[in-house]
Motif scaffolding. Structure first.
Motif, PDB file in Angstrom:
ATOM      1  N   LEU A 164       0.835  -1.202   0.000  1.00 19.24           N
ATOM      2  CA  LEU A 164       0.000   0.000   0.000  1.00 19.24           C
ATOM      3  C   LEU A 164       0.869   1.250   0.000  1.00 19.24           C
ATOM      4  O   LEU A 164       0.524   2.260  -0.614  1.00 19.24           O
ATOM      5  N   TYR A 165       2.034   1.178   0.682  1.00 22.41           N
ATOM      6  CA  TYR A 165       2.928   2.337   0.760  1.00 22.41           C
ATOM      7  C   TYR A 165       3.464   2.762  -0.608  1.00 22.41           C
ATOM      8  O   TYR A 165       3.803   3.923  -0.805  1.00 22.41           O
ATOM      9  N   THR A 166       3.577   1.833  -1.547  1.00 20.47           N
ATOM     10  CA  THR A 166       4.149   2.170  -2.852  1.00 20.47           C
ATOM     11  C   THR A 166       3.146   2.888  -3.744  1.00 20.47           C
ATOM     12  O   THR A 166       3.534   3.541  -4.709  1.00 20.47           O
ATOM     13  N   GLY A 167       1.862   2.708  -3.449  1.00 19.88           N
ATOM     14  CA  GLY A 167       0.813   3.306  -4.273  1.00 19.88           C
ATOM     15  C   GLY A 167       0.254   2.381  -5.323  1.00 19.88           C
ATOM     16  O   GLY A 167      -0.761   2.696  -5.946  1.00 19.88           O
ATOM     17  N   TYR A 168       0.890   1.218  -5.512  1.00 26.95           N
ATOM     18  CA  TYR A 168       0.467   0.269  -6.551  1.00 26.95           C
ATOM     19  C   TYR A 168       0.590  -1.172  -6.031  1.00 26.95           C
ATOM     20  O   TYR A 168       1.292  -1.439  -5.048  1.00 26.95           O
ATOM     21  N   ASN A 169      -0.106  -2.082  -6.739  1.00 28.07           N
ATOM     22  CA  ASN A 169       0.010  -3.520  -6.472  1.00 28.07           C
ATOM     23  C   ASN A 169      -0.277  -3.860  -5.011  1.00 28.07           C
ATOM     24  O   ASN A 169       0.429  -4.660  -4.384  1.00 28.07           O
ATOM     25  N   TYR A 170      -1.324  -3.275  -4.480  1.00 28.93           N
ATOM     26  CA  TYR A 170      -1.731  -3.492  -3.104  1.00 28.93           C
ATOM     27  C   TYR A 170      -3.100  -4.176  -3.085  1.00 28.93           C
ATOM     28  O   TYR A 170      -3.765  -4.331  -4.126  1.00 28.93           O
ATOM     29  N   THR A 171      -3.523  -4.576  -1.899  1.00 28.23           N
ATOM     30  CA  THR A 171      -4.823  -5.216  -1.723  1.00 28.23           C
ATOM     31  C   THR A 171      -5.633  -4.457  -0.683  1.00 28.23           C
ATOM     32  O   THR A 171      -5.108  -4.083   0.369  1.00 28.23           O
ATOM     33  N   LEU A 172      -6.887  -4.228  -0.976  1.00 28.19           N
ATOM     34  CA  LEU A 172      -7.821  -3.637  -0.017  1.00 28.19           C
ATOM     35  C   LEU A 172      -8.847  -4.676   0.410  1.00 28.19           C
ATOM     36  O   LEU A 172      -9.318  -5.480  -0.407  1.00 28.19           O
ATOM     37  N   ASN A 173      -9.184  -4.667   1.675  1.00 34.60           N
ATOM     38  CA  ASN A 173     -10.340  -5.414   2.156  1.00 34.60           C
ATOM     39  C   ASN A 173     -11.540  -4.501   1.987  1.00 34.60           C
ATOM     40  O   ASN A 173     -11.738  -3.557   2.747  1.00 34.60           O
ATOM     41  N   GLU A 174     -12.345  -4.771   0.974  1.00 36.18           N
ATOM     42  CA  GLU A 174     -13.496  -3.939   0.672  1.00 36.18           C
ATOM     43  C   GLU A 174     -14.752  -4.622   1.196  1.00 36.18           C
ATOM     44  O   GLU A 174     -15.365  -5.450   0.518  1.00 36.18           O
ATOM     45  N   ASN A 175     -15.078  -4.319   2.450  1.00 34.73           N
ATOM     46  CA  ASN A 175     -16.259  -4.876   3.111  1.00 34.73           C
ATOM     47  C   ASN A 175     -16.289  -6.393   3.070  1.00 34.73           C
ATOM     48  O   ASN A 175     -17.320  -7.020   2.827  1.00 34.73           O
ATOM     49  N   GLY A 176     -15.113  -6.987   3.316  1.00 34.82           N
ATOM     50  CA  GLY A 176     -15.012  -8.434   3.402  1.00 34.82           C
ATOM     51  C   GLY A 176     -14.476  -9.112   2.166  1.00 34.82           C
ATOM     52  O   GLY A 176     -14.137 -10.297   2.198  1.00 34.82           O
ATOM     53  N   THR A 177     -14.374  -8.395   1.068  1.00 32.61           N
ATOM     54  CA  THR A 177     -13.831  -8.941  -0.172  1.00 32.61           C
ATOM     55  C   THR A 177     -12.445  -8.368  -0.405  1.00 32.61           C
ATOM     56  O   THR A 177     -12.267  -7.149  -0.402  1.00 32.61           O
ATOM     57  N   SER A 183      -0.905  -1.996 -11.387  1.00 35.07           N
ATOM     58  CA  SER A 183       0.140  -0.987 -11.546  1.00 35.07           C
ATOM     59  C   SER A 183      -0.218   0.090 -12.561  1.00 35.07           C
ATOM     60  O   SER A 183       0.646   0.874 -12.964  1.00 35.07           O
ATOM     61  N   GLY A 184      -1.470   0.128 -12.994  1.00 39.67           N
ATOM     62  CA  GLY A 184      -1.886   1.134 -13.965  1.00 39.67           C
ATOM     63  C   GLY A 184      -2.216   2.467 -13.329  1.00 39.67           C
ATOM     64  O   GLY A 184      -2.379   2.571 -12.103  1.00 39.67           O
ATOM     65  N   PRO A 185      -2.348   3.513 -14.121  1.00 38.30           N
ATOM     66  CA  PRO A 185      -2.667   4.840 -13.577  1.00 38.30           C
ATOM     67  C   PRO A 185      -3.928   4.853 -12.727  1.00 38.30           C
ATOM     68  O   PRO A 185      -4.004   5.573 -11.730  1.00 38.30           O
ATOM     69  N   GLY A 186      -4.925   4.045 -13.097  1.00 38.73           N
ATOM     70  CA  GLY A 186      -6.164   4.009 -12.338  1.00 38.73           C
ATOM     71  C   GLY A 186      -6.062   3.299 -11.008  1.00 38.73           C
ATOM     72  O   GLY A 186      -7.010   3.323 -10.208  1.00 38.73           O
ATOM     73  N   ASP A 187      -4.928   2.645 -10.763  1.00 40.19           N
ATOM     74  CA  ASP A 187      -4.734   1.930  -9.505  1.00 40.19           C
ATOM     75  C   ASP A 187      -4.012   2.761  -8.461  1.00 40.19           C
ATOM     76  O   ASP A 187      -3.863   2.311  -7.310  1.00 40.19           O
TER      77      ASP A 187
END
Length: 505
Positions: A164-177, A183-187
């Protein structure tokens, strides 16, 4: 379940059912104010010229809100600082003093103090009818419990990987998912959090409930850099204040004297690189603030919303040859704070406020009682610009150190792609009293007996950059013996305080 998002991976779109109150129902709308907290990560007040990268935020918040010029982090390392923000308690009460170990990290936050998660201001807000949500960084160590969702959150989008610290290639727990970003601009992490902020505000505006939103990106924490749209922006060399690469550290404690050369070499190698990345990521954070304010206005919620821009802790940027944070020096403990909203006067306040004050402030804004075990004080009496009689003139600071193996502190924030040399040298534990005039510090407070500790005293009225330790010589120790005795008594009082006792002047 894990989902994948981003240009480098198969895009999977999910529709999450979000329970919303029915607008126009027979029930009256709750008139209490909304609260939006935008928390920067490692943004200091002193060494980083952050307004240069955040002109929109300056115009939208600082130019209409109240800027607190004496805002401090009581435990200046990420997890401990955020634990105090969430609970309104000093580190000795949350029992979270660092990033890992028995007194650090997410596991300690849950295990200690009768489960801190059950007493956060967020849970109080939620239980009283607020719709609550967050996106970004929660607590260090959550990556070991990626499916966890704390009590009190309606919309949960927490980072569960150190990337998450890098700004890319991270994972979020989005309400259990678990949703993986590429690594794209939209990420780019700050932009994703901005989008989630807009969505939450729009959904909340369609209900009859007030809301609390916590936008917790990791900007400007290393190694995040500018998003692609700002990649060509140049900022020049980092500023060099008077204590940058402090030449004479003979008056400093043993740990700094012994490591001064290595620390100085790391500063020389990384400081300009770090500064460039920090300023670049703040450009994206500035856009996020603008998106949040715009959405509040478009949804008609702006006039009933308190906006809080702050940081968890400061950052040294080469002061005293130090990088990272963790120290009791001004660069580590001073943080930005701007509050804008109904009834908040435009201007500046010199009131001494700290990270333990957010929780009682938010509860009072919501019309809720402040629990007796909260150590902080509500800042609402300061919103008019004055300082009421009896407001604090000192506070207690503490850091638990890096543990026996040296890995409980800053090393827990290292991630692949960062400069590892920024994470291999930590600090010993300390306790400190910061008054309006003095900074008094006891080093090795957890590692050594009282007679073996080392001490610092700085008179901030004559030495604001903390270059002259008044206790470094025998003559200095004799001259300031009465001052030290008084400060030491007060430090001992606060180091064991709880609740209202922590607020007594």
């Amino acid at each position: 379940m894990t989902l994948f998002r981003g240009t480098a991976r198969l895009l999977v779109t999910t529709v999450l059912a979000v329970p919303l109150a029915v607008s126009g129902s027979t029930a009256e709308a709750d008139p209490r104010p909304n609260i939006v907290m935008i928390l920067a990560d490692d943004l200091d007040e002193r060494a980083t010229p952050y307004w240069e990268s955040m002109p929109k935020t300056k115009a939208l918040l600082q130019d209409s809100g109240l800027t607190f010029t004496d805002s401090f982090a009581t435990t200046p390392i990420c997890c401990a600082a955020r634990a105090s923000i969430l609970t309104g308690q000093y580190g000795h009460n949350t029992q979270v003093l660092t990033n890992e170990g028995d007194q650090g990290g997410f596991a300690a936050f849950v295990a200690n103090n009768g489960d801190n998660e059950s007493r956060t201001f967020v849970k109080h807000l939620h239980d009283s009818g607020y719709r609550t949500g967050m996106a970004g960084k929660y607590l260090n160590g959550l990556e070991d419990h990626p499916h966890h969702i704390p009590p009190g959150w309606d919309d949960w989008n927490a980072g569960v990987t150190k990337s998450l610290y890098t700004g890319y290639n991270y994972t979020l727990n989005e309400n259990g998912t678990l949703v993986e970003y590429g690594s794209g601009p939209g990420d780019y992490q700050v932009d994703v959090i901005a989008d989630k902020s807009v969505k939450f505000i729009e959904e909340s505006a369609a209900t009859d409930r007030p809301f609390f939103w916590y936008a917790a990106s990791t900007a400007p924490h290393s190694p995040m850099s500018a998003p692609p749209r700002y990649a060509g922006t140049r900022f020049g060399a980092a500023p060099h204040p008077k204590n940058f690469q402090e030449q004479d550290v003979s008056d400093k404690p043993t740990w700094l004297r012994q490591s001064a050369k290595a620390r100085s070499a790391t500063v020389a190698l990384t400081n300009d690189w770090d500064h460039h990345n920090r300023m670049g990521s703040l450009l994206a954070l500035d856009d996020m603030v603008a998106d949040i304010v715009r959405t509040l206005k478009e949804t008609g919620e702006y006039d009933n919303t308190y906006l809080v821009f702050a940081s968890d802790n400061g950052y040294n940027m080469g002061a005293h040859r130090l990088f990272q944070k963790m120290a009791p020096y001004e660069e580590s403990i001073r943080v930005p704070l701007v509050i804008a909203g109904p009834g908040v006067r435009h201007g500046t306040s010199r009131a001494m406020v700290t990270s333990i004050d957010y929780a009682p402030t938010f509860l009072e804004l919501a019309g809720l009682p402040v629990p007796a075990d909260m150590d902080g004080a509500s800042m609402t009496p300061l919103f008019g610009g004055g300082i009421p009689q009896g407001w604090r003139t000192d506070f207690f600071g503490q850091y638990g150190g890096s543990g026996l193996d040296g890995r409980d502190g800053i090393f827990q924030e290292y991630t692949t792609g960062d400069r590892k040399e920024l994470y291999v040298i930590d600090l010993p534990s300390w306790s400190s009293l910061r008054t309006e005039r003095y900074t008094y510090t006891r080093w090795y407070d957890l590692e050594r007996a009282a007679g073996e500790r080392e001490y610092e005293l700085y008179d901030l009225t004559t030495d604001p950059y903390q270059l002259d330790n008044l206790l470094a010589t025998e003559s200095g120790r004799q001259k300031y013996a009465e001052v030290v005795a008084r400060l030491d008594r007060r430090l001992n009082e606060l180091s064991g305080c709880k609740g209202i006792a922590c607020r007594k002047a």
